[in-house]
Every structure is written in C-alpha cells, then in structure tokens.
Write a protein that holds these residues in place. Structure first.
Motif, short mmCIF file in Angstrom:
data_model
loop_
_atom_site.label_atom_id
_atom_site.label_comp_id
_atom_site.label_asym_id
_atom_site.label_seq_id
_atom_site.Cartn_x
_atom_site.Cartn_y
_atom_site.Cartn_z
N THR A 51 10.86 -10.28 8.58
CA THR A 51 10.88 -10.70 7.02
C THR A 51 10.27 -9.59 6.38
O THR A 51 9.18 -8.86 6.78
N GLN A 52 10.79 -9.29 5.10
CA GLN A 52 10.44 -8.36 4.31
C GLN A 52 9.89 -8.94 2.96
O GLN A 52 10.40 -9.91 2.53
N TRP A 53 8.51 -8.21 2.71
CA TRP A 53 7.84 -9.07 1.68
C TRP A 53 7.98 -8.17 0.16
O TRP A 53 7.64 -6.82 0.51
N TRP A 87 -1.11 2.19 -0.02
CA TRP A 87 -2.79 2.01 -0.43
C TRP A 87 -3.48 1.75 1.04
O TRP A 87 -2.78 1.50 1.89
N GLU A 88 -4.57 1.97 0.99
CA GLU A 88 -5.23 2.06 2.44
C GLU A 88 -6.03 0.62 2.34
O GLU A 88 -6.70 0.00 1.49
N PRO A 93 -3.24 2.19 6.59
CA PRO A 93 -2.40 2.30 5.50
C PRO A 93 -1.34 1.08 5.37
O PRO A 93 -1.03 0.50 6.28
N ARG A 94 -1.21 0.82 3.94
CA ARG A 94 -0.27 -0.35 3.69
C ARG A 94 0.72 0.34 2.88
O ARG A 94 0.49 0.84 1.92
N ILE A 95 1.75 -0.78 2.71
CA ILE A 95 2.90 -0.41 1.64
C ILE A 95 3.08 -1.82 1.07
O ILE A 95 3.49 -2.70 1.33
#
Length: 156
Positions: A51-53, A87-88, A93-95
């Motif tokens: 799943t893409q969010w 972002w961290e 790390p998050r996208i």
C-alpha cells in the motif's frame, strides 16, 4: 521547472481536515491509501502489492467543497502535483508523499454519486471562519466544521 503530475485512485484513510494557512487561504488535507493488485497465474488468485500512502492537499474554494463531499472510507480519484518530503522520525528517515490536488472526485467504478454544482459564497465563508490564520511554519491539526451557509448549491 518540470513538475510531476500524477493521478491516483485509492481510499480516503482519514476524514478531511480544514485548515487556514498564512494569508487566510483555506486548505483541506487527508490521507489516501492506494493498493495495486495483480493476478498471479500460478496460484490463480489476486495478490495485493504494498500500500502506498499519500497526503492530499486541496487549496482555496475547492478545499471547502472537498471537506463537505469527501469522507473517510470513500473511494476517490486524485490528480495533482506529486512532492516528496523527507524527515527524521523515531525509527529513522521517513518519506511523505504529498499530492497538491488539482482535481478530486469519487471513484464511480466503486459506487454511485449524485453531483450538485456548488458556488462558494466568500462573504458567508469569511463569517464562518473564526480561526486566526496560522503563522508561517505553524501547523493546525484541529479540524474546522464547514458551515453549510458558506456553500450555496446551484441549480444545474
């Protein structure tokens, strides 16, 4: 500058939240989940991919219409500019994939809709919005109720 324009079908994962950003511009945001599928011939069954969010943002007069029309759990089609924000987080790390929508509509391959043309009455909208505009960099997570008087349904 080249911008990446995408069209995504999926399910609304959160109720749309109405915000007022610096300068008094209306903004609605909601999360969208999109899961593609393929047919696996070896198992004779459909298989879901990951799943893409997406975070979907809609600005100005369209924000009021989307806030009134779109609800959590509904299938939608969104077209707009795709942006990627890194972002961290606590886990590393998050996208965040973000779509600044130019068009939002219900996916009629999954249900029936009844369209009513609406005209935004700016004077009524201004009276209904009691919140002060956000300062630059400030985030408002509180949703605002859309005043039905701010939207006038027009006879098509």
């Amino acid at each position: 500058m080249n911008e990446l324009t995408v069209t995504v079908t999926g399910w609304v994962a959160t109720d749309p939240k109405l915000h007022v950003v610096p300068g008094g511009t209306d903004l609605v945001s909601f999360r969208l989940a999109s899961t593609s599928r393929y047919y696996d011939r070896t198992s004779n069954s459909w298989v879901d991919r990951e799943t893409q969010w997406f975070t979907v943002r809609v600005f100005r007069a369209a924000a009021l219409l989307v806030a009134r029309s779109v609800k959590k759990g509904q299938p939608v089609v969104v077209a707009g500019r795709l942006q990627c924000h890194e972002w961290e987080g606590q886990g590393g790390p998050r996208i965040d994939l973000q779509i600044d929508a130019q068009a939002v509509g219900h996916d009629l391959t999954r249900g029936v809709a009844d369209f009513t043309r609406a005209v935004v009455d700016e004077a009524a909208k201004d009276e209904a919005a009691e919140d002060e505009p956000l300062t630059e960099g400030e985030v408002d997570d509180a949703s605002v109720e859309v005043d039905d008087e701010a939207l006038e349904l027009a006879d098509a």
